[in-house]
Every structure is written in structure tokens, then in C-alpha cells.
Motif scaffolding. Structure first.
Motif, mmCIF file in Angstrom:
data_model
loop_
_atom_site.group_PDB
_atom_site.id
_atom_site.type_symbol
_atom_site.label_atom_id
_atom_site.label_comp_id
_atom_site.label_asym_id
_atom_site.label_seq_id
_atom_site.Cartn_x
_atom_site.Cartn_y
_atom_site.Cartn_z
ATOM 1 N N MET A 159 0.849 -1.203 0.000
ATOM 2 C CA MET A 159 0.000 0.000 0.000
ATOM 3 C C MET A 159 0.882 1.251 0.000
ATOM 4 S SD MET A 159 -2.942 1.101 2.715
ATOM 5 C CE MET A 159 -3.812 2.652 2.550
ATOM 6 N N THR A 160 0.614 2.174 -0.902
ATOM 7 C CA THR A 160 1.426 3.379 -1.003
ATOM 8 C C THR A 160 1.096 4.370 0.108
ATOM 9 O OG1 THR A 160 2.041 5.221 -2.418
ATOM 10 C CG2 THR A 160 -0.233 4.472 -2.575
ATOM 11 N N ILE A 161 2.088 5.136 0.509
ATOM 12 C CA ILE A 161 1.863 6.171 1.520
ATOM 13 C C ILE A 161 1.452 7.493 0.874
ATOM 14 C CG2 ILE A 161 3.475 5.146 3.150
ATOM 15 C CD1 ILE A 161 5.497 7.348 2.349
ATOM 16 N N PHE A 162 1.546 7.570 -0.453
ATOM 17 C CA PHE A 162 1.302 8.831 -1.141
ATOM 18 C C PHE A 162 -0.152 8.943 -1.589
ATOM 19 C CE2 PHE A 162 5.811 7.766 -1.828
ATOM 20 C CZ PHE A 162 6.369 8.841 -1.145
ATOM 21 N N PRO A 163 -0.801 10.091 -1.314
ATOM 22 C CA PRO A 163 -2.238 10.217 -1.572
ATOM 23 C C PRO A 163 -2.617 10.467 -3.025
ATOM 24 C CG PRO A 163 -1.375 12.251 -0.647
ATOM 25 C CD PRO A 163 -0.246 11.271 -0.623
ATOM 26 N N ASP A 164 -1.668 10.881 -3.862
ATOM 27 C CA ASP A 164 -1.993 11.223 -5.239
ATOM 28 C C ASP A 164 -0.744 11.045 -6.095
ATOM 29 O OD1 ASP A 164 -3.503 12.159 -7.382
ATOM 30 O OD2 ASP A 164 -3.045 14.254 -6.977
ATOM 31 N N LEU B 205 10.989 15.037 6.831
ATOM 32 C CA LEU B 205 11.096 15.157 8.280
ATOM 33 C C LEU B 205 10.348 13.974 8.870
ATOM 34 C CD1 LEU B 205 11.850 16.775 10.860
ATOM 35 C CD2 LEU B 205 9.626 17.910 10.647
ATOM 36 N N LYS B 206 11.075 13.133 9.561
ATOM 37 C CA LYS B 206 10.464 11.924 10.121
ATOM 38 C C LYS B 206 11.011 11.726 11.529
ATOM 39 C CE LYS B 206 9.203 7.299 8.494
ATOM 40 N NZ LYS B 206 9.443 6.276 7.450
ATOM 41 N N ASN B 207 10.134 11.861 12.509
ATOM 42 C CA ASN B 207 10.556 11.702 13.902
ATOM 43 C C ASN B 207 9.392 11.150 14.730
ATOM 44 O OD1 ASN B 207 8.811 13.903 14.315
ATOM 45 N ND2 ASN B 207 10.481 15.390 14.117
ATOM 46 N N ASP B 208 9.501 11.216 16.026
ATOM 47 C CA ASP B 208 8.455 10.632 16.872
ATOM 48 C C ASP B 208 7.168 11.457 16.867
ATOM 49 O OD1 ASP B 208 9.495 12.774 18.249
ATOM 50 O OD2 ASP B 208 9.650 11.748 20.183
ATOM 51 N N VAL B 209 7.218 12.666 16.305
ATOM 52 C CA VAL B 209 6.021 13.496 16.210
ATOM 53 C C VAL B 209 5.208 13.121 14.966
ATOM 54 C CG1 VAL B 209 5.118 15.857 16.090
ATOM 55 C CG2 VAL B 209 7.217 15.392 17.380
ATOM 56 N N GLY B 210 5.923 12.848 13.868
ATOM 57 C CA GLY B 210 5.219 12.496 12.631
ATOM 58 C C GLY B 210 6.146 12.459 11.435
ATOM 59 N N HIS B 211 5.560 12.513 10.251
ATOM 60 C CA HIS B 211 6.303 12.342 8.992
ATOM 61 C C HIS B 211 5.773 13.324 7.951
ATOM 62 C CE1 HIS B 211 7.351 9.411 5.428
ATOM 63 N NE2 HIS B 211 8.101 10.500 5.420
ATOM 64 N N ILE B 212 6.658 14.184 7.432
ATOM 65 C CA ILE B 212 6.330 15.086 6.340
ATOM 66 C C ILE B 212 7.234 14.773 5.157
ATOM 67 C CG2 ILE B 212 6.401 17.485 5.522
ATOM 68 C CD1 ILE B 212 5.505 18.375 8.289
ATOM 69 N N PHE B 213 6.621 14.665 3.987
ATOM 70 C CA PHE B 213 7.347 14.385 2.745
ATOM 71 C C PHE B 213 7.200 15.593 1.833
ATOM 72 C CE2 PHE B 213 7.402 12.963 -1.670
ATOM 73 C CZ PHE B 213 8.496 12.109 -1.718
ATOM 74 N N TYR B 214 8.321 16.024 1.256
ATOM 75 C CA TYR B 214 8.303 17.210 0.393
ATOM 76 C C TYR B 214 9.226 16.986 -0.793
ATOM 77 C CZ TYR B 214 8.567 22.249 -0.787
ATOM 78 O OH TYR B 214 8.512 23.472 -1.413
ATOM 79 N N ILE C 275 2.364 12.800 6.033
ATOM 80 C CA ILE C 275 2.099 11.382 5.797
ATOM 81 C C ILE C 275 1.523 10.734 7.052
ATOM 82 C CG2 ILE C 275 3.156 9.165 5.217
ATOM 83 C CD1 ILE C 275 3.083 11.148 2.873
ATOM 84 N N ASP C 276 2.038 11.162 8.203
ATOM 85 C CA ASP C 276 1.591 10.552 9.459
ATOM 86 C C ASP C 276 1.795 11.541 10.598
ATOM 87 O OD1 ASP C 276 0.721 8.373 11.162
ATOM 88 O OD2 ASP C 276 2.801 8.276 11.850
ATOM 89 N N CYS C 277 0.761 11.759 11.405
ATOM 90 C CA CYS C 277 0.870 12.627 12.578
ATOM 91 C C CYS C 277 -0.435 12.610 13.354
ATOM 92 C CB CYS C 277 1.194 14.061 12.152
ATOM 93 S SG CYS C 277 1.411 15.203 13.545
#
Length: 328
Positions: free
Chosen positions: A1-6, A31-40, A71-73
Motif C-alpha cells: 500500500m502506497t503512503i502517497f495520496p496522489d 522530516l520523520k521523527n516521533d512526532v510524525g512524517h512530512i514528505f516534500y 504522511i503521518d501525525c
């Protein structure tokens, strides 16, 4: 399953379209840490202005609509994650001599809502889409005129062909350039070579196809469709003006929606365009259009002003509405 929405967020999308930006290089910041994940994902471009011994860069998101995406938070930690992202990305820009940032946000994912406080916004109009979650898209979304045009194309024996391999690229390219010529579209950014289009079927295997309209053995209209997750994009279209009266585009959109329903898609994105194109697209949706908003940010104000001054001191006329101004 892909993590990307589009599809526009896929790494292979950025890599394939880096060539649309002069000397562009597809780049990813995460940015990926214990708070969450941002992909750019963005395209890094060298700024073609000499200033000192340092080479400076600016960034723009790839062709299409993407930008930074969470991606996740957990919902209650979003604000914290976004603040961390801005701080970390600012340091990244300083380290890599990045002066400005231009983001084409994704209007259906609406990632802008998470990052709007970080950017100055530019309104680029609206984009239209067909809602496939309605009980009957043909009756609930299509206007009476669009339904009539669809039936007309069928009655006139316009045939529809799906091409998942790209074998009809030559026909699409011919029709697309006929349309470009009719509309005086000469901006290289929006024109594509036959080779580029053919290669895209390898890059996005299983995620795109042509829908072709054929009349009496001749290709009269063709659309390049891309899709991923819940979303379909009516990406590029070409037509032969001599056959407009057959309403082949209406039948193509009908068949696209039918394919979307059968494959569990939720939306067909039509895009925007000039007044004539928008009037046509409005006939296929009763859903409120989405705002197209772009994000602008200067990451190094001092260097930005110096680069603008170099252009001005050279006697060059700058478009003050263009961003970044030193490219205007």
C-alpha cells in the motif's frame, strides 16, 4: 500500500518531470521523527545570475500539484510537526544556498490547509472535478447539454478505445499539437515531444492510459489519463478541430467516469483553462470548484534583494508581479 495520496507526490513523478525545469534536479526533503512524517518533493534549480563565488538555487514543485504533505501525525501534534518542519527546512535551505520556494499546492488533498501559515499565497483561479461518489454521475453531475452531447457522439458512431500501453502515442501527439496550434499554445513548458509521452508509459506503468475517440477509422480525439489512489486526472487532451461537431470529448469524459466508477475511484479532476475550456468542463460537474493556490516564500531575503538589484542595475525590466522577481 502506497503512503502517497496522489500521483503528483510519487518520487517517480518528480524524477520524470525534472526535465521540465531548466537544469532542474528532483530532490526530496523528509522530516520523520516521533512526532510524525512530512514528505516534500521539489525541483532544485540553479539561479542563472552570478553573485560572488557561491552558486545559489531556488525550488519549485514538479509539474502538477503537490507540495509538502503530512504522511503521518496525530491530530493534536500537527502544529508541533509543522513548526519543526519549517525550522528544519529553513536550515536545509541555508545550508544548500536556496533563496526562494514556490509551491503548487494540491487542491483536492488540500495540504495547503496544514501549511498555509508558512507561505504567502497566490490565487491561480479554480480547478474543476467530477464527484464519482454520487449515485449516478451521468444524471447527478453531467448537465442536460453534456448528456445530450454524449448521446450524440454515440449516435454518430464515435468509437472509444482504451490504450494502456502507449501504442497510440503518435496519434495523441498529433491531436495534442493540433489543439496547441489552434489555441496558439507555444509555451514549451506545456508542449511534450512524442518521445517524452511514450517514455511516460514506462515511468508510470499501471497509472496512466489514453482514451481515444475514433470515427470512421480515424483518431479524432484523445486524452491522456493519469490515476493513483482515489483520484483520476484528465491530464492532457488533443482534438482534431474538423470533428468538434461529433462531441467526441463528451463521450471520452463519460467513458472515463465509467472506468473510474468500475475501479473504485472517487474523483475525476478536470483542471482549469481559458474561458471556453472552463465552460466546457463546467458542463460535466455540479460540484463546487476548488481554489488553485500557490505558496511563495523567500528563504534568504538578503540574497533575494541582491539578485533583484543585479538585474535592475543591468538595465533589465522586471515583472514585479512575477515570483521570484529576479526571474521575471
Amino acid at each position: 500500500m502506497t503512503i502517497f495520496p496522489d500521483i503528483y507526490f510519487l518520487p517517480e513523478w518528480g524524477k520524470f518531470f525534472e526535465s521540465k525545469e531548466e537544469e532542474g534536479k528532483s530532490t526530496i526533503f523528509e522530516l520523520k521523527n516521533d512526532v510524525g512524517h512530512i514528505f516534500y518533493q521539489f525541483i532544485l534549480r540553479e539561479i542563472p545570475i552570478s553573485y560572488g563565488k557561491t552558486t545559489y538555487y531556488d525550488i519549485i514543485t514538479p509539474y502538477g500539484f503537490s507540495g509538502p504533505v503530512i504522511i503521518d501525525c496525530p491530530a493534536d501534534r500537527k502544529e508541533e510537526l509543522i513548526k519543526l518542519f519549517d525550522e528544519e527546512f529553513q536550515l536545509y535551505c541555508e545550508k544548500n544556498h536556496i533563496v526562494t520556494e514556490y509551491v503548487r499546492f494540491n487542491p483536492w488533498i488540500q495540504n495547503l490547509n496544514d501549511f498555509k501559515d508558512l507561505y504567502q499565497m497566490r490565487d491561480n483561479g479554480h480547478t474543476f472535478y467530477i464527484d464519482l461518489t454520487v449515485p449516478d454521475f451521468f444524471m447527478d453531475e453531467f448537465s442536460a447539454k453534456a448528456r445530450t452531447q454524449t448521446r450524440k457522439a454515440k449516435k454518430k458512431n464515435v468509437e472509444i478505445e482504451f490504450d494502456y500501453s502507449g501504442s497510440t502515442t503518435k496519434e495523441f501527439h498529433r491531436l495534442y499539437h493540433l489543439m496547441a496550434k489552434k489555441n496558439n499554445l507555444d509555451n514549451e513548458y506545456y508542449l511534450f515531444s512524442e518521445e517524452f509521452l511514450r517514455n511516460s508509459f514506462g515511468a508510470f506503468k499501471g497509472k496512466q492510459f489514453f482514451i481515444n475517440a475514433i470515427f470512421e477509422g480515424k483518431y479524432i480525439s484523445s486524452s491522456l489519463v493519469i490515476h493513483h489512489g482515489d483520484y483520476i486526472h484528465y491530464h492532457l487532451t488533443g482534438n482534431d478541430p474538423e470533428y468538434y461537431h461529433l462531441a467526441a470529448n463528451s463521450l471520452i469524459l463519460y467513458e472515463l467516469c465509467r472506468w473510474g466508477m468500475e475501479n473504485g475511484k472517487k474523483e475525476v479532476h478536470l483542471g482549469g483553462g481559458n474561458s471556453v475550456v472552463i465552460r466546457f468542463k463546467k458542463g460535466f460537474t455540479k460540484t463546487q470548484p476548488l481554489k488553485l493556490l500557490m505558496g511563495k516564500k523567500v528563504r534568504n531575503q538578503k540574497i533575494y534583494e541582491e539578485l533583484v538589484a543585479i538585474r535592475e542595475n543591468a538595465g533589465e525590466s522586471l515583472d514585479r508581479e512575477f515570483f521570484p522577481m529576479y526571474r521575471g
